[in-house]
Design a protein around this motif. Sequence first.
Motif, short mmCIF file in Angstrom:
data_model
loop_
_atom_site.label_atom_id
_atom_site.label_comp_id
_atom_site.label_asym_id
_atom_site.label_seq_id
_atom_site.Cartn_x
_atom_site.Cartn_y
_atom_site.Cartn_z
N ILE A 232 1.08 -1.22 -0.21
CA ILE A 232 0.01 0.12 0.20
C ILE A 232 0.54 1.80 0.11
CG2 ILE A 232 -0.19 0.67 2.45
CD1 ILE A 232 -2.76 0.86 2.55
N LYS A 233 2.10 1.11 0.36
CA LYS A 233 3.04 2.55 0.51
C LYS A 233 2.80 3.23 -1.02
CE LYS A 233 5.85 0.63 4.44
NZ LYS A 233 6.86 0.15 5.08
N ASN A 234 3.15 2.01 -1.49
CA ASN A 234 3.49 3.04 -2.79
C ASN A 234 2.31 3.57 -3.67
OD1 ASN A 234 5.95 1.96 -3.36
ND2 ASN A 234 6.09 0.24 -3.98
N ARG A 235 1.25 3.24 -2.82
CA ARG A 235 -0.32 4.04 -3.88
C ARG A 235 -1.26 4.51 -2.49
NH1 ARG A 235 0.54 -1.49 -4.91
NH2 ARG A 235 0.27 -2.29 -6.39
N LEU A 236 -0.53 4.99 -1.52
CA LEU A 236 -1.09 5.44 -0.63
C LEU A 236 -1.36 7.10 -1.11
CD1 LEU A 236 -2.17 5.56 2.74
CD2 LEU A 236 -0.07 6.43 2.84
N MET A 237 -1.00 7.74 -1.67
CA MET A 237 -1.05 9.07 -1.68
C MET A 237 -2.10 9.16 -3.21
SD MET A 237 1.11 11.24 0.21
CE MET A 237 -0.43 11.74 -0.62
#
Length: 307
Positions: free
Chosen positions: A18-23
């Motif tokens: 999720i870190k790469n898609r959070l924004m």
Amino acid sequence: MSKKMLFIFNPRSGKGSIKNRLMDILDIFVKGGYEVTVHPTQCYMDGLKVTRKKAANYDIVVASGGDGTLDEIVTGMMLGGYTNPIGYIPSGSTNDFANSFHISKNMLQAATDIVEGLPHAFDVGRFNDDYFVYIAAFGLFTDVSYETNQDMKNILGHAAYILEGTQRLFNIKSYSLQIESDEGKLSGDFIFGMVSNATSVGGFKRLTGPDVMLDDGVFEVMLIRKPKNILELNEIIASLVGPGDSKMIEVFKTRTLRMQCEEEISWTLDGEFGGEHRSVEIQNMKHAVQIVLPRNGEVPLIHTPEE
């Protein structure tokens, strides 16, 4: 006026994907008219505590993680007596719940579906004083998901469960049980038991049986008797992976289930450790929680979201 969203996510689930898609996810929520409060879980059961304490102040609570993370949020909603809807963005290694509800594995699509979708009530299980979303189980393989550490889950994904599970076939433990349900009474020695509300468990659809509905007020139950010899063991395996039935496997539907055992049994609830119990009472809490589903989804429900 903006609607308020509490977004709780597990930053370690599913290789931290999720870190790469959070924004981008947050951007979808904000464009959808939500004022978003974000909470990354800090430890085991943190999601439950935050949900129980804060959910009343929000229009919707959204969870992202594996089935265990969702279980925490739903349990927090039940313990708090909240009726506001939840949303789910799956990012775990198995995601049986998401598969059953046809929730997109694409995180951005799942976020979009939360913004554009409709709430629908589904059944939740009460397990003594606890709750589960889609499965309560004991016996063979059921300790795999909570004994398989998070790093191994992240590296191997679904294969981690299989690798851990195959090591258990050589030392099968059984439990002497007295069982009562809507269908009647059962007794005997069992190596596995499962009470579920899902179309697949561990990625295997065969385990839950046909005609599963997720909002019908009943659970699907499977109980596997202890094999006395290799022929009975082979019969069990053949029935689980093939189309045939076996007298070694009890399958039925029920609203309630009571189980008594002379010794404590370790249970798993939604893939996490559910404690050790001699006496268990399970009840289907029909339409207990609302989840936002995509419009025109092909979800196995009695009532469609549009109704």
